[in-house]
Scaffold this motif. Structure first.
Motif, PDB file in Angstrom:
ATOM      1  N   VAL A 322       0.843  -1.204   0.000  1.00 20.15           N
ATOM      2  CA  VAL A 322       0.000   0.000   0.000  1.00 20.15           C
ATOM      3  C   VAL A 322       0.876   1.251   0.000  1.00 20.15           C
ATOM      4  O   VAL A 322       0.617   2.207  -0.739  1.00 20.15           O
ATOM      5  CB  VAL A 322      -0.951  -0.003   1.209  1.00 20.15           C
ATOM      6  CG1 VAL A 322      -1.732   1.309   1.284  1.00 20.15           C
ATOM      7  CG2 VAL A 322      -1.909  -1.190   1.130  1.00 20.15           C
ATOM      8  N   VAL A 323       1.920   1.260   0.818  1.00 19.78           N
ATOM      9  CA  VAL A 323       2.832   2.400   0.853  1.00 19.78           C
ATOM     10  C   VAL A 323       3.508   2.586  -0.498  1.00 19.78           C
ATOM     11  O   VAL A 323       3.734   3.718  -0.955  1.00 19.78           O
ATOM     12  CB  VAL A 323       3.887   2.206   1.962  1.00 19.78           C
ATOM     13  CG1 VAL A 323       4.932   3.322   1.924  1.00 19.78           C
ATOM     14  CG2 VAL A 323       3.218   2.167   3.335  1.00 19.78           C
ATOM     15  N   PHE A 324       3.786   1.483  -1.168  1.00 16.50           N
ATOM     16  CA  PHE A 324       4.480   1.519  -2.462  1.00 16.50           C
ATOM     17  C   PHE A 324       3.698   2.281  -3.527  1.00 16.50           C
ATOM     18  O   PHE A 324       4.294   2.825  -4.467  1.00 16.50           O
ATOM     19  CB  PHE A 324       4.748   0.086  -2.935  1.00 16.50           C
ATOM     20  CG  PHE A 324       5.287  -0.010  -4.334  1.00 16.50           C
ATOM     21  CD1 PHE A 324       6.602   0.322  -4.600  1.00 16.50           C
ATOM     22  CD2 PHE A 324       4.488  -0.427  -5.386  1.00 16.50           C
ATOM     23  CE1 PHE A 324       7.113   0.242  -5.890  1.00 16.50           C
ATOM     24  CE2 PHE A 324       4.980  -0.509  -6.671  1.00 16.50           C
ATOM     25  CZ  PHE A 324       6.297  -0.179  -6.928  1.00 16.50           C
ATOM     26  N   LEU A 325       2.383   2.361  -3.405  1.00 21.38           N
ATOM     27  CA  LEU A 325       1.571   3.035  -4.416  1.00 21.38           C
ATOM     28  C   LEU A 325       2.021   4.475  -4.643  1.00 21.38           C
ATOM     29  O   LEU A 325       1.926   4.996  -5.759  1.00 21.38           O
ATOM     30  CB  LEU A 325       0.094   3.026  -3.997  1.00 21.38           C
ATOM     31  CG  LEU A 325      -0.629   1.678  -4.040  1.00 21.38           C
ATOM     32  CD1 LEU A 325      -2.024   1.817  -3.456  1.00 21.38           C
ATOM     33  CD2 LEU A 325      -0.680   1.143  -5.467  1.00 21.38           C
ATOM     34  N   ALA A 326       2.514   5.129  -3.598  1.00 22.96           N
ATOM     35  CA  ALA A 326       2.947   6.524  -3.737  1.00 22.96           C
ATOM     36  C   ALA A 326       4.137   6.659  -4.675  1.00 22.96           C
ATOM     37  O   ALA A 326       4.379   7.749  -5.221  1.00 22.96           O
ATOM     38  CB  ALA A 326       3.289   7.104  -2.370  1.00 22.96           C
ATOM     39  N   GLY A 327       4.887   5.588  -4.867  1.00 20.76           N
ATOM     40  CA  GLY A 327       6.058   5.664  -5.742  1.00 20.76           C
ATOM     41  C   GLY A 327       5.722   5.652  -7.223  1.00 20.76           C
ATOM     42  O   GLY A 327       6.539   6.071  -8.050  1.00 20.76           O
ATOM     43  N   ILE A 328       4.533   5.203  -7.586  1.00 24.92           N
ATOM     44  CA  ILE A 328       4.173   5.100  -9.010  1.00 24.92           C
ATOM     45  C   ILE A 328       4.074   6.472  -9.668  1.00 24.92           C
ATOM     46  O   ILE A 328       4.755   6.736 -10.666  1.00 24.92           O
ATOM     47  CB  ILE A 328       2.865   4.298  -9.175  1.00 24.92           C
ATOM     48  CG1 ILE A 328       3.066   2.867  -8.657  1.00 24.92           C
ATOM     49  CG2 ILE A 328       2.420   4.292 -10.643  1.00 24.92           C
ATOM     50  CD1 ILE A 328       1.793   2.041  -8.632  1.00 24.92           C
ATOM     51  N   PRO A 329       3.247   7.399  -9.154  1.00 27.34           N
ATOM     52  CA  PRO A 329       3.207   8.722  -9.789  1.00 27.34           C
ATOM     53  C   PRO A 329       4.518   9.478  -9.634  1.00 27.34           C
ATOM     54  O   PRO A 329       4.866  10.290 -10.499  1.00 27.34           O
ATOM     55  CB  PRO A 329       2.066   9.439  -9.058  1.00 27.34           C
ATOM     56  CG  PRO A 329       1.929   8.722  -7.761  1.00 27.34           C
ATOM     57  CD  PRO A 329       2.290   7.301  -8.042  1.00 27.34           C
ATOM     58  N   ALA A 330       5.254   9.226  -8.532  1.00 28.89           N
ATOM     59  CA  ALA A 330       6.554   9.882  -8.355  1.00 28.89           C
ATOM     60  C   ALA A 330       7.506   9.491  -9.475  1.00 28.89           C
ATOM     61  O   ALA A 330       8.198  10.338 -10.051  1.00 28.89           O
ATOM     62  CB  ALA A 330       7.140   9.510  -6.997  1.00 28.89           C
ATOM     63  N   ALA A 331       7.532   8.200  -9.805  1.00 30.82           N
ATOM     64  CA  ALA A 331       8.422   7.733 -10.877  1.00 30.82           C
ATOM     65  C   ALA A 331       8.013   8.305 -12.221  1.00 30.82           C
ATOM     66  O   ALA A 331       8.861   8.718 -13.028  1.00 30.82           O
ATOM     67  CB  ALA A 331       8.398   6.199 -10.918  1.00 30.82           C
ATOM     68  N   LEU A 332       6.715   8.358 -12.495  1.00 33.19           N
ATOM     69  CA  LEU A 332       6.246   8.894 -13.774  1.00 33.19           C
ATOM     70  C   LEU A 332       6.528  10.385 -13.897  1.00 33.19           C
ATOM     71  O   LEU A 332       6.910  10.878 -14.967  1.00 33.19           O
ATOM     72  CB  LEU A 332       4.742   8.627 -13.928  1.00 33.19           C
ATOM     73  CG  LEU A 332       4.330   7.154 -14.023  1.00 33.19           C
ATOM     74  CD1 LEU A 332       2.815   7.022 -14.074  1.00 33.19           C
ATOM     75  CD2 LEU A 332       4.966   6.492 -15.252  1.00 33.19           C
TER      76      LEU A 332
END
Length: 524
Positions: A322-332
């Motif tokens: 769940v915490v990992f979800l924040a990394g998706i838009p950050a990477a994009l």
């Protein structure tokens, strides 16, 4: 990154070439990978902490030092890194730090006792804290201005996603392999980093004369003030504040360090941490916003796994996902950073980032005892976008608001402010959880009068279902505790929402980045 050392300013590093060669990109790769590992190790143990505590014989209270030790050492090292880099040369400094970081990681992996683990974590934090700011030194000195935004985007990706990947990797290793490998994985990475640094960075002569000219009052002040303050904030609530001898000692150590730091500001020609920069209106505003964003970033990354574990019954890997979800838009978003830095007003990006960050916290104020991981999907995606926008542009606003010769000092203060915000958040969470948990429990109990026929009928029904009134009372107590804890987490998200919104007007004090802005330094 730290301020310059005391004494005469050292010669400026040679200007980057017109176009980076292969060796330069090797060096940039080394810097970004090193920064990623350092930020990853901040949070990689959080998911596996209960397992580690059990295997090394540490209680819950003692086990918190496994995480605290890293943070204390890292926050001390960040403002000192620039001075140490100039003292021995960038390549030598980084190779020493990488070697020690790898060795301390292995020490943690082989730990069988709490003292051994804490020593390893202190070593990891101290050496890892050096890898984070020096990554931007490599970008500034090895890449020409027109290619630096690419390096900034790569570094930004590591700085944002490292803490996000940590719980996922740590949780997966703890569930499927062994917590030991959360530390052992640094060995092959360390070997690769040493090879990249050897071929990517030129040797630079050390400047050991800086030892005679250093701001020793400032250096001692940083160690005692930041170290003492971090322990004071992290452990205060758990140790009942000034009822604890440890907290009294840490308060004294922090105060002594602050006095020493102020003496260094007054007597050193070039203080190791140039606090006078805080008097600049824009830079002071940036630091305040950095502290608040750090509180939101570290606070939510701590609260969400705790909620999912305590309320939803998630394991370490599930909550890490769940915490990992924040990394998706950050990477994009990182793919667009070079263009954004050149074309979008810093005030627009910072206000947009803070607004999204506040909105993501507000979305979590409607949590219930039945909420699970999917309740955080939208808020985590929005948070990843908001924190990336805010942190990337606040960092650039920090270094562009001061003269070029003070860019390292500004970056060091910015990095320290962000980490200090994290410490304040964790301390605040402990206080809020204790106080609001008690309040909500009492209020819920008051709403269930023993003479109420409705309550009596409910309890009789529960007694018949559960096999007796004692079991019914235990069930009621558990329900009240769950509801009170849920309301407490909601209170925390409200506090973070209001705190971020309160800083939004400060973005209006920022000045646009120069048209031909040359990214020079970036904080962690």
């Amino acid at each position: 990154m730290s301020g310059a050392a005391a004494g005469a300013a050292p010669a400026s590093p040679p200007a980057p070439p017109a176009r980076a060669d292969f060796a330069a990109w090797l060096a940039v790769a080394a810097g970004t990978i090193g920064a990623f590992m350092a930020t990853l190790d901040i949070s990689i143990v959080n998911s596996a902490l209960p397992t580690i505590q059990g295997e090394i014989g540490a209680s819950g209270t003692e086990g918190t030092w496994i995480a605290t030790a890293y943070l204390v050492a890292e926050i001390i090292m960040i403002p000192l890194a620039g001075w140490l880099e100039r003292l021995v040369g960038l390549r030598t400094f980084l190779m020493i730090m990488v070697s020690l970081f790898t060795a301390f990681s292995m020490m943690c992996g082989f730990s069988t006792t709490l003292p051994m683990m804490i020593v390893g974590r202190v070593g990891q934090g101290f050496t890892g804290g050096a890898l984070i700011p020096t990554a931007m030194s490599i970008i500034a000195t090895r890449l020409p201005p027109h290619q630096q935004p690419v390096g900034i985007a790569a570094f930004g990706f590591t700085a944002i996603t490292g803490p996000v990947f940590g719980p996922v990797i740590g949780g997966w290793l703890a569930e499927n392999v062994s917590w030991h490998y959360a530390f052992f994985l640094n060995l092959p990475v360390g070997v690769v980093l040493l090879c990249l640094l050897t071929f990517g960075l030129p040797a630079i002569r050390s400047q050991l004369h800086l030892l005679r000219e250093a701001d020793w009052f400032g250096i001692a002040g940083i160690v005692f003030f930041l170290g003492g303050l971090t322990v004071f904030l992290e452990e205060g609530e758990r140790e009942q504040w000034f009822d604890s001898t440890l907290i009294v000692i840490m308060a004294g150590v922090s105060l002594t360090g602050f006095v020493s730091l102020m003496i260094g500001q007054a007597v050193a020609e070039r203080p190791v941490l140039r606090l006078r920069l805080l008097l600049d209106r824009q830079f002071g505003a940036v630091i305040i916003m950095a502290i608040v964003v750090g509180m939101a970033l570290y606070g939510t990354s701590f609260i969400i796994p705790q909620f999912l574990t305590a309320i939803a019954g998630y394991n370490a890997l599930q909550s890490g996902g769940v915490v990992f979800l924040a990394g998706i838009p950050a990477a994009l978003l990182m793919l667009c950073v070079p263009w954004l830095l050149r074309n979008i007003d810093v005030r627009v990006m910072v206000m947009g980032g803070l607004g999204l960050l506040a909105f993501s916290c507000w979305l979590e104020t409607d949590l219930t005892a039945f909420s699970a991981g999917d309740s955080f999907t939208h808020s985590q995606l929005i948070r990843g976008l908001g924190q990336t926008m805010a942190m990337m542009f606040l960092n650039q606003a920090a270094v562009s608001s001061v003269p070029v010769e003070y860019a390292r000092d500004a970056a060091g203060l910015f990095s320290t402010a962000r980490n200090l915000g994290g410490s304040l958040a964790l301390a605040g969470i402990s206080v809020v959880q204790d106080e609001r948990m008690w309040l909500h429990q009492r209020r819920l109990e008051e709403a269930l009068p023993a003479n109420s026929l409705t309550v009596q009928d409910y309890m009789n029904g529960q007694a018949m279902t559960l096999g007796g009134m004692p079991s019914a009372y235990r069930s009621l107590a558990g329900t009240i505790q769950t509801q009170a804890l849920t309301l407490t987490y909601v209170d925390m998200f409200w506090i973070l929402t209001v705190g971020v919104i309160a800083t939004l007007p400060l973005a209006l004090l920022l000045r646009p980045l120069p048209k031909r802005f040359k990214p020079a330094e970036m904080g962690h």
